[in-house]
Scaffold this active site. Structure first.
Site, PDB file in Angstrom:
ATOM      1  N   ARG A 156       0.854  -1.186   0.000  1.00 29.71           N
ATOM      2  CA  ARG A 156       0.000   0.000   0.000  1.00 29.71           C
ATOM      3  C   ARG A 156       0.892   1.239   0.000  1.00 29.71           C
ATOM      4  O   ARG A 156       2.059   1.185   0.401  1.00 29.71           O
ATOM      5  CB  ARG A 156      -0.893   0.023   1.235  1.00 29.71           C
ATOM      6  CG  ARG A 156      -1.861  -1.148   1.360  1.00 29.71           C
ATOM      7  CD  ARG A 156      -2.671  -1.001   2.643  1.00 29.71           C
ATOM      8  NE  ARG A 156      -3.665  -2.057   2.812  1.00 29.71           N
ATOM      9  CZ  ARG A 156      -3.450  -3.181   3.503  1.00 29.71           C
ATOM     10  NH1 ARG A 156      -2.274  -3.376   4.103  1.00 29.71           N
ATOM     11  NH2 ARG A 156      -4.396  -4.097   3.607  1.00 29.71           N
ATOM     12  N   LYS A 180      -2.250  -2.113   7.918  1.00 27.43           N
ATOM     13  CA  LYS A 180      -3.421  -1.601   8.624  1.00 27.43           C
ATOM     14  C   LYS A 180      -3.613  -2.338   9.941  1.00 27.43           C
ATOM     15  O   LYS A 180      -3.363  -3.533  10.041  1.00 27.43           O
ATOM     16  CB  LYS A 180      -4.666  -1.774   7.749  1.00 27.43           C
ATOM     17  CG  LYS A 180      -4.726  -0.823   6.563  1.00 27.43           C
ATOM     18  CD  LYS A 180      -6.038  -0.963   5.822  1.00 27.43           C
ATOM     19  CE  LYS A 180      -6.147   0.045   4.681  1.00 27.43           C
ATOM     20  NZ  LYS A 180      -7.422  -0.093   3.939  1.00 27.43           N
ATOM     21  N   HIS A 249      -1.948   2.541  -6.262  1.00 29.85           N
ATOM     22  CA  HIS A 249      -2.785   1.356  -6.131  1.00 29.85           C
ATOM     23  C   HIS A 249      -2.905   0.576  -7.435  1.00 29.85           C
ATOM     24  O   HIS A 249      -3.280  -0.600  -7.417  1.00 29.85           O
ATOM     25  CB  HIS A 249      -4.173   1.741  -5.591  1.00 29.85           C
ATOM     26  CG  HIS A 249      -4.388   1.276  -4.186  1.00 29.85           C
ATOM     27  ND1 HIS A 249      -3.551   1.626  -3.148  1.00 29.85           N
ATOM     28  CD2 HIS A 249      -5.321   0.445  -3.640  1.00 29.85           C
ATOM     29  CE1 HIS A 249      -3.981   1.059  -2.035  1.00 29.85           C
ATOM     30  NE2 HIS A 249      -5.030   0.335  -2.304  1.00 29.85           N
ATOM     31  N   ARG A 252      -0.458  -2.136  -6.999  1.00 35.10           N
ATOM     32  CA  ARG A 252      -0.921  -3.146  -6.033  1.00 35.10           C
ATOM     33  C   ARG A 252      -2.003  -4.033  -6.657  1.00 35.10           C
ATOM     34  O   ARG A 252      -1.969  -5.256  -6.512  1.00 35.10           O
ATOM     35  CB  ARG A 252      -1.455  -2.434  -4.787  1.00 35.10           C
ATOM     36  CG  ARG A 252      -2.012  -3.368  -3.701  1.00 35.10           C
ATOM     37  CD  ARG A 252      -2.299  -2.555  -2.443  1.00 35.10           C
ATOM     38  NE  ARG A 252      -3.160  -3.226  -1.496  1.00 35.10           N
ATOM     39  CZ  ARG A 252      -2.740  -4.080  -0.571  1.00 35.10           C
ATOM     40  NH1 ARG A 252      -1.467  -4.400  -0.497  1.00 35.10           N
ATOM     41  NH2 ARG A 252      -3.595  -4.626   0.281  1.00 35.10           N
ATOM     42  N   HIS A 275      -4.574  -8.568   3.685  1.00 31.05           N
ATOM     43  CA  HIS A 275      -6.013  -8.422   3.884  1.00 31.05           C
ATOM     44  C   HIS A 275      -6.448  -9.202   5.119  1.00 31.05           C
ATOM     45  O   HIS A 275      -6.092 -10.381   5.272  1.00 31.05           O
ATOM     46  CB  HIS A 275      -6.787  -8.957   2.677  1.00 31.05           C
ATOM     47  CG  HIS A 275      -6.729  -8.061   1.480  1.00 31.05           C
ATOM     48  ND1 HIS A 275      -6.980  -8.490   0.199  1.00 31.05           N
ATOM     49  CD2 HIS A 275      -6.444  -6.731   1.363  1.00 31.05           C
ATOM     50  CE1 HIS A 275      -6.860  -7.481  -0.644  1.00 31.05           C
ATOM     51  NE2 HIS A 275      -6.541  -6.405   0.043  1.00 31.05           N
ATOM     52  N   TYR A 284     -10.405  -9.976  -6.698  1.00 35.04           N
ATOM     53  CA  TYR A 284      -9.475 -10.234  -7.803  1.00 35.04           C
ATOM     54  C   TYR A 284      -9.851 -11.483  -8.585  1.00 35.04           C
ATOM     55  O   TYR A 284      -9.434 -11.645  -9.731  1.00 35.04           O
ATOM     56  CB  TYR A 284      -8.041 -10.318  -7.277  1.00 35.04           C
ATOM     57  CG  TYR A 284      -7.590  -9.001  -6.693  1.00 35.04           C
ATOM     58  CD1 TYR A 284      -7.286  -7.932  -7.514  1.00 35.04           C
ATOM     59  CD2 TYR A 284      -7.510  -8.805  -5.319  1.00 35.04           C
ATOM     60  CE1 TYR A 284      -6.903  -6.695  -6.991  1.00 35.04           C
ATOM     61  CE2 TYR A 284      -7.124  -7.590  -4.786  1.00 35.04           C
ATOM     62  CZ  TYR A 284      -6.833  -6.545  -5.627  1.00 35.04           C
ATOM     63  OH  TYR A 284      -6.457  -5.329  -5.105  1.00 35.04           O
TER      64      TYR A 284
END
Length: 310
Positions: A156, A180, A249, A252, A275, A284
């Site tokens: 990210r 995150k 992004h 990514r 994730h 995806y």
């Protein structure tokens, strides 16, 4: 809202800044969303956060949507409210979370944009200027290292910005990322990215301040910011006549799509992307199916358009 309610909101926003590694954009979004809730409460005559119930939050959600907010923005707004009330509960300022189980209007599924492997190769193999007259060659080496690392490891933007030298192990071809929710993960770095990083790091000392720990620095010798990276990538695409809008992004998403297309290992891609939920990674698979459907339409004899007779 009462002075105590306003103070509680300010304390929550301060906690976000100090303890959670959220991007500045996310922090500002939380601030706007809670300001919107406070203004709505004032209009409803609600002075304390403890006065809100599920019905109030549902009304706030409906009002936000009716005022023109897209479903995704309403979802984000409700997420901010849920996080705020979780904070109030931990601090003993509220006994319940009225945003629990309140859902925003359903948003249409938006697939992330990617580029095919050939175009990505063209982007990454654009020659680096050899002289200052063609652009600063040191900064060009840095920008190439940034793009290679984005595509090689699926980072990210905030993860790349916060990356320190101690987190980079080029001998082992690994990078340790703090993502995150302060979740740490170790991601492999491809050989092309390792080469680009070595070339940049050989020049980094001429720019970086003596006490700077960041892998990527700007002209001022300090850590390169997120906005600067976005602008540099966009300018790179324009300068080299690339037929796409280049942004962090995009690398990514392309990393995830190309890796999933080759490996079909959804769990592995989930781990590499960092994730928390598999459902986030599953988007995806829709991209992969979309590509497969296009191939079918082009190749299968029963999918081709029938020519009209006579």
């Amino acid at each position: 809202m009462s002075p105590d309610a306003a103070q509680a909101r300010a304390q929550f926003l301060q906690r976000l800044t100090q303890e959670r590694r959220l991007s500045i954009h996310t922090q500002r979004a939380y601030e706007r969303d809670l300001a919107g809730l406070a203004a709505w409460c004032d209009r409803q005559g609600l002075a304390e956060w403890s006065a809100l119930d599920h019905g109030h939050v549902r009304m706030f959600s409906a009002h936000s949507h009716a005022a023109g907010l897209a479903p995704r923005s309403v979802q984000r707004r409700l997420s901010a409210v849920r996080s705020f009330y979780a904070f109030l509960q931990r601090e003993g300022l509220c006994a319940h979370n009225p945003a629990t189980d309140v859902r925003a209007p359903k948003a249409p599924r938006r697939l992330p944009r990617t580029v095919d492997a050939d175009l990505m190769q063209k982007v990454l193999e654009t020659p680096v200027p050899a002289t200052a007259g063609e652009g600063d060659p040191v900064l060009a080496l840095r920008d190439l290292a940034i793009m290679e690392l984005f595509y090689s490891s699926g980072l990210r933007l905030a993860e790349l910005v916060s990356l320190d030298l101690t987190r980079l192990d080029l001998a082992a071809r690994l990078v340790t990322v703090l993502g995150k929710g302060r979740r740490e993960r170790i991601v492999p770095v491809g050989s092309r990215a390792v080469e680009a990083l070595r070339r940049w790091l050989a020049q980094r000392g001429g720019l970086a301040a003596a006490d700077e720990t960041a892998v990527f620095v700007g002209r001022n010798g300090r850590r390169l910011g997120a906005r600067a990276i976005q602008l540099r990538l966009a300018a790179f695409a324009r300068r080299n006549g690339l037929p796409l809008k280049l942004h962090p992004h995009l690398f990514r998403h392309s990393f995830a799509s190309h890796l999933l297309e080759s490996s079909h290992d959804l769990r592995g891609v989930q781990e590499l992307l960092g994730h928390a939920n598999l459902s986030t990674t599953q988007i995806y698979t829709h991209l992969d199916f979309q590509h497969l459907a296009h191939t079918y339409d082009q190749a299968h004899p029963r999918a081709r358009r029938v020519k009209p007779r006579g």
